[in-house]
Design a protein around this motif. Structure first.
Motif, mmCIF file in Angstrom:
data_model
loop_
_atom_site.group_PDB
_atom_site.id
_atom_site.type_symbol
_atom_site.label_atom_id
_atom_site.label_comp_id
_atom_site.label_asym_id
_atom_site.label_seq_id
_atom_site.Cartn_x
_atom_site.Cartn_y
_atom_site.Cartn_z
ATOM 1 N N ARG A 240 3.436 6.225 -9.348
ATOM 2 C CA ARG A 240 3.160 6.953 -8.104
ATOM 3 C C ARG A 240 3.923 6.363 -6.916
ATOM 4 N NH1 ARG A 240 -1.642 6.247 -6.567
ATOM 5 N NH2 ARG A 240 -2.466 4.872 -8.181
ATOM 6 N N GLY B 37 -8.028 6.168 13.719
ATOM 7 C CA GLY B 37 -9.211 7.013 13.782
ATOM 8 C C GLY B 37 -9.508 7.600 12.411
ATOM 9 N N SER B 38 -10.485 8.486 12.349
ATOM 10 C CA SER B 38 -10.845 9.116 11.072
ATOM 11 C C SER B 38 -9.689 10.010 10.644
ATOM 12 C CB SER B 38 -12.130 9.924 11.230
ATOM 13 O OG SER B 38 -13.187 9.042 11.489
ATOM 14 N N LEU B 39 -9.092 9.654 9.519
ATOM 15 C CA LEU B 39 -7.867 10.333 9.097
ATOM 16 C C LEU B 39 -8.162 11.714 8.538
ATOM 17 C CD1 LEU B 39 -6.134 7.364 7.237
ATOM 18 C CD2 LEU B 39 -5.331 8.437 9.346
ATOM 19 N N SER C 260 -5.967 -0.579 1.124
ATOM 20 C CA SER C 260 -7.424 -0.476 1.116
ATOM 21 C C SER C 260 -7.824 0.025 -0.264
ATOM 22 C CB SER C 260 -7.927 0.511 2.186
ATOM 23 O OG SER C 260 -7.923 1.831 1.685
ATOM 24 N N ARG D 103 1.252 -1.802 -7.234
ATOM 25 C CA ARG D 103 0.677 -2.513 -8.384
ATOM 26 C C ARG D 103 1.286 -1.955 -9.665
ATOM 27 N NH1 ARG D 103 -5.624 -2.330 -8.031
ATOM 28 N NH2 ARG D 103 -5.288 -0.107 -7.634
ATOM 29 N N THR E 34 1.614 3.443 -2.157
ATOM 30 C CA THR E 34 1.209 4.678 -2.842
ATOM 31 C C THR E 34 0.114 5.399 -2.062
ATOM 32 O OG1 THR E 34 -0.373 3.391 -4.119
ATOM 33 C CG2 THR E 34 1.752 3.827 -5.172
ATOM 34 N N GLY E 35 -0.292 4.842 -0.916
ATOM 35 C CA GLY E 35 -1.465 5.349 -0.219
ATOM 36 C C GLY E 35 -1.205 6.573 0.643
ATOM 37 N N VAL E 36 -2.274 7.080 1.195
ATOM 38 C CA VAL E 36 -2.215 8.327 1.969
ATOM 39 C C VAL E 36 -1.340 8.155 3.228
ATOM 40 C CG1 VAL E 36 -4.373 7.963 3.299
ATOM 41 C CG2 VAL E 36 -3.682 10.243 2.729
ATOM 42 N N GLY F 29 0.848 -1.201 0.000
ATOM 43 C CA GLY F 29 0.000 0.000 0.000
ATOM 44 C C GLY F 29 0.875 1.240 0.000
ATOM 45 N N SER G 239 0.289 1.362 -10.835
ATOM 46 C CA SER G 239 0.546 2.503 -9.949
ATOM 47 C C SER G 239 2.029 2.812 -9.807
ATOM 48 C CB SER G 239 -0.028 2.213 -8.553
ATOM 49 O OG SER G 239 -1.340 1.750 -8.654
ATOM 50 N N ASP H 55 -0.065 -7.346 -7.411
ATOM 51 C CA ASP H 55 -1.413 -7.097 -6.904
ATOM 52 C C ASP H 55 -1.615 -8.072 -5.747
ATOM 53 O OD1 ASP H 55 -4.316 -7.364 -6.548
ATOM 54 O OD2 ASP H 55 -4.445 -6.133 -8.366
ATOM 55 N N ALA H 56 -2.075 -7.560 -4.603
ATOM 56 C CA ALA H 56 -2.200 -8.418 -3.417
ATOM 57 C C ALA H 56 -3.243 -9.519 -3.599
ATOM 58 C CB ALA H 56 -2.550 -7.566 -2.206
ATOM 59 N N ARG I 218 -10.116 4.790 -1.420
ATOM 60 C CA ARG I 218 -9.928 6.016 -2.182
ATOM 61 C C ARG I 218 -11.107 6.277 -3.127
ATOM 62 N NH1 ARG I 218 -4.713 5.469 -5.343
ATOM 63 N NH2 ARG I 218 -3.631 5.463 -3.356
ATOM 64 N N GLN J 218 -3.119 -2.116 9.102
ATOM 65 C CA GLN J 218 -4.085 -1.030 9.275
ATOM 66 C C GLN J 218 -5.496 -1.572 9.507
ATOM 67 O OE1 GLN J 218 -6.485 1.863 6.220
ATOM 68 N NE2 GLN J 218 -4.287 2.051 5.998
HETATM 69 N N1 LIG Z 1 -9.403 5.582 9.574
HETATM 70 C C1 LIG Z 1 -9.864 6.228 8.560
HETATM 71 O O1 LIG Z 1 -10.553 7.228 8.581
HETATM 72 C C2 LIG Z 1 -9.460 5.733 7.310
HETATM 73 C C3 LIG Z 1 -8.791 4.548 7.203
HETATM 74 C C4 LIG Z 1 -8.368 4.196 5.996
HETATM 75 C C5 LIG Z 1 -8.635 5.047 4.951
HETATM 76 N N2 LIG Z 1 -9.318 6.160 5.110
HETATM 77 C C6 LIG Z 1 -9.569 7.109 4.019
HETATM 78 O O2 LIG Z 1 -9.530 6.406 2.849
HETATM 79 C C7 LIG Z 1 -8.731 7.086 1.924
HETATM 80 C C8 LIG Z 1 -7.659 6.161 1.559
HETATM 81 O O3 LIG Z 1 -6.736 5.904 2.636
HETATM 82 P P1 LIG Z 1 -5.877 4.566 2.697
HETATM 83 O O4 LIG Z 1 -4.514 4.866 3.199
HETATM 84 O O5 LIG Z 1 -6.598 3.453 3.302
HETATM 85 O O6 LIG Z 1 -5.918 4.196 1.247
HETATM 86 P P2 LIG Z 1 -5.160 4.740 -0.008
HETATM 87 O O7 LIG Z 1 -4.544 6.035 0.222
HETATM 88 O O8 LIG Z 1 -6.128 4.576 -1.122
HETATM 89 O O9 LIG Z 1 -4.056 3.620 -0.095
HETATM 90 C C9 LIG Z 1 -4.397 2.312 -0.272
HETATM 91 C C10 LIG Z 1 -3.219 1.587 -0.801
HETATM 92 O O10 LIG Z 1 -3.595 0.236 -1.056
HETATM 93 C C11 LIG Z 1 -3.134 -0.096 -2.353
HETATM 94 N N3 LIG Z 1 -3.926 -1.148 -2.956
HETATM 95 C C12 LIG Z 1 -5.239 -1.119 -3.247
HETATM 96 N N4 LIG Z 1 -5.599 -2.291 -3.835
HETATM 97 C C13 LIG Z 1 -4.482 -3.054 -3.900
HETATM 98 C C14 LIG Z 1 -4.187 -4.354 -4.393
HETATM 99 N N5 LIG Z 1 -5.150 -5.108 -4.930
HETATM 100 N N6 LIG Z 1 -2.936 -4.808 -4.317
HETATM 101 C C15 LIG Z 1 -1.948 -4.058 -3.781
HETATM 102 N N7 LIG Z 1 -2.156 -2.815 -3.284
HETATM 103 C C16 LIG Z 1 -3.410 -2.321 -3.343
HETATM 104 C C17 LIG Z 1 -3.256 1.184 -3.133
HETATM 105 O O11 LIG Z 1 -2.482 1.072 -4.299
HETATM 106 P P3 LIG Z 1 -2.916 1.762 -5.698
HETATM 107 O O12 LIG Z 1 -2.303 3.116 -5.685
HETATM 108 O O13 LIG Z 1 -2.320 0.849 -6.697
HETATM 109 O O14 LIG Z 1 -4.416 1.788 -5.748
HETATM 110 C C18 LIG Z 1 -2.706 2.169 -2.118
HETATM 111 O O15 LIG Z 1 -1.295 2.148 -2.095
HETATM 112 C C19 LIG Z 1 -8.236 8.358 2.542
HETATM 113 O O16 LIG Z 1 -9.057 9.394 2.077
HETATM 114 C C20 LIG Z 1 -8.427 8.116 3.981
HETATM 115 O O17 LIG Z 1 -8.806 9.316 4.631
HETATM 116 C C21 LIG Z 1 -9.736 6.531 6.272
#
Ligand SMILES: NC(=O)c1ccc[n+]([C@@H]2O[C@H](COP(=O)([O-])OP(=O)(O)OC[C@H]3O[C@@H](n4cnc5c(N)ncnc54)[C@H](OP(=O)(O)O)[C@@H]3O)[C@@H](O)[C@H]2O)c1
Length: 308
Positions: free
Chosen positions: A38, A173-175, A73, A32, A9-11, A7, A35, A49-50, A76, A115
């Motif tokens: 990025r 928590g809520s990010l 996750s 992936r 590339t994620g936030v 993950g 991606s 891909d996971a 996004r 996570q």
């Molecule tokens: N606690 C919370 O409030 C909470 C928790 C989690 C997330 N969120 C919200 O959700 C959004 C995303 O946050 P996040 O950090 O969870 O997610 P994210 O920024 O979308 O990062 C998710 C990561 O998982 C990777 N991924 C997705 N599918 C995959 C697969 N099949 N194989 C390998 N890698 C894969 C994505 O790669 P790719 O770039 O290839 O897609 C990315 O690197 C944010 O806006 C955040 O605020 C909120």
């Protein structure tokens, strides 16, 4: 240490790779194919891909990590296509986690940090709960119940993986902060700016927030710790909606959220948001402080929510 971040590339994952390298670790970023552009700067980039078990096994063994971090996750796409985001994320939590554990074990890793979310607990009547509160696997909304069952599955897999692979689950928590939906350009902000998020009367649902920087710091602390178990990673100030929503709107220079009768919230906002604003509990971070030695650098959402 040799660390693999899935993950990357994620936030959270993207800044985490840099933070771990700054602490002297050798970090592989799992991305992936689509991606790759990025990917963060890392010691090595491995591609899979996971959900493709064989490809994941090969990529993780190439990295030979001692510690594996799961930040994957599909949330996004939440605001474009919520059902798709939930279904894909549930699959990553169940099947993706199983594949990652198999790959970590095959590569000889000794620790896994994953996570999770802090807002999946069943309501107990307390405004703030600890990690012992049960997960709401039988929530009345079928979509949310399915999400929570996938969360429970991920947590059980991580904690029960094998005696050789010690597990820590970080329930964020809520990010908020850069790249999240609460950022000024994010989807939550757009809704509030458009006046589409009213405050149900009373606004008693409690949210625990977490700045992205603190999510990164907690993940780094968990990587370097030997502590196992489930940890709420949240700020120090669980907040009723009546406090945080007007503050957030003001910080965004959005219209003041109108008040609506609490009974009409599910119809106007959908079950999940209505629950969050009227009945949800916040999460205590005491265990993470004691066992991981982690404290938020941003102890209150009041300093930053809606400002970046
Ligand atoms: N606690 C919370 O409030 C909470 C928790 C989690 C997330 N969120 C919200 O959700 C959004 C995303 O946050 P996040 O950090 O969870 O997610 P994210 O920024 O979308 O990062 C998710 C990561 O998982 C990777 N991924 C997705 N599918 C995959 C697969 N099949 N194989 C390998 N890698 C894969 C994505 O790669 P790719 O770039 O290839 O897609 C990315 O690197 C944010 O806006 C955040 O605020 C909120």
């Amino acid at each position: 240490m040799r660390i693999l971040v899935a993950g990357a590339t994620g936030v959270v994952g993207h800044p985490l790779v840099g933070a771990l390298r700054a602490r002297g670790h050798q970090v592989s970023a799992l991305v992936r194919e689509e991606s790759r552009t990025r990917a963060p700067e890392a010691d090595t980039i491995v591609v899979a891909d996971a959900l493709d078990r064989e490809a994941l096994l090969a990529a993780v063994s190439e990295a030979r990590p001692e510690v594996v971090v799961h930040q994957m996750s599909a949330l996004r796409v939440m605001f474009d296509n919520p059902p798709d985001a939930f279904t894909r994320t549930a699959r990553l939590r169940t099947e993706g986690t199983a594949n990652l554990i198999a790959a970590a074990r095959a590569a000889g890793a000794r620790r896994l940090v994953a996570q999770s979310i802090s807002f999946a607990s069943a309501p107990t009547g307390d405004p703030v709960v600890d990690e012992d509160a049960p997960l709401w696997v039988d929530a009345p909304d079928p979509g949310w119940a399915a999400t929570v069952r996938a969360v429970a599955d991920l947590e059980a897999q991580v904690l029960g993986a094998s005696p050789e692979l010690s597990g820590a689950v970080l329930r964020y928590g809520s990010l908020y902060g850069p790249g999240t939906s609460y950022a000024r350009t994010g989807a939550s902000a757009q809704w509030v700016l458009a006046g589409k998020v009213p405050l149900p009367e009373g606004g008693t649902g409690v949210t625990s927030f977490l700045h992205v920087e603190d999510a990164v710091g907690a993940a780094a602390a968990a990587v370097e710790s030997e502590a196992t178990g489930v940890f709420h990673i949240t700020d120090d100030e669980p907040a009723p909606a009546a406090q945080w929503l007007p503050h957030y709107a003001q910080a965004l220079e959005a219209p003041e959220p109108p008040t609506i009768p609490a009974a009409s919230a599910p119809r106007l906002l959908g079950w999940f948001m209505a629950h969050q604003l009227t009945a949800a509990a916040g999460a205590s971070n005491a265990r993470a402080g004691k066992e991981l030695g982690w404290k938020p650098l941003r102890p209150s959402w009041r300093h930053g929510l809606g400002e970046e």
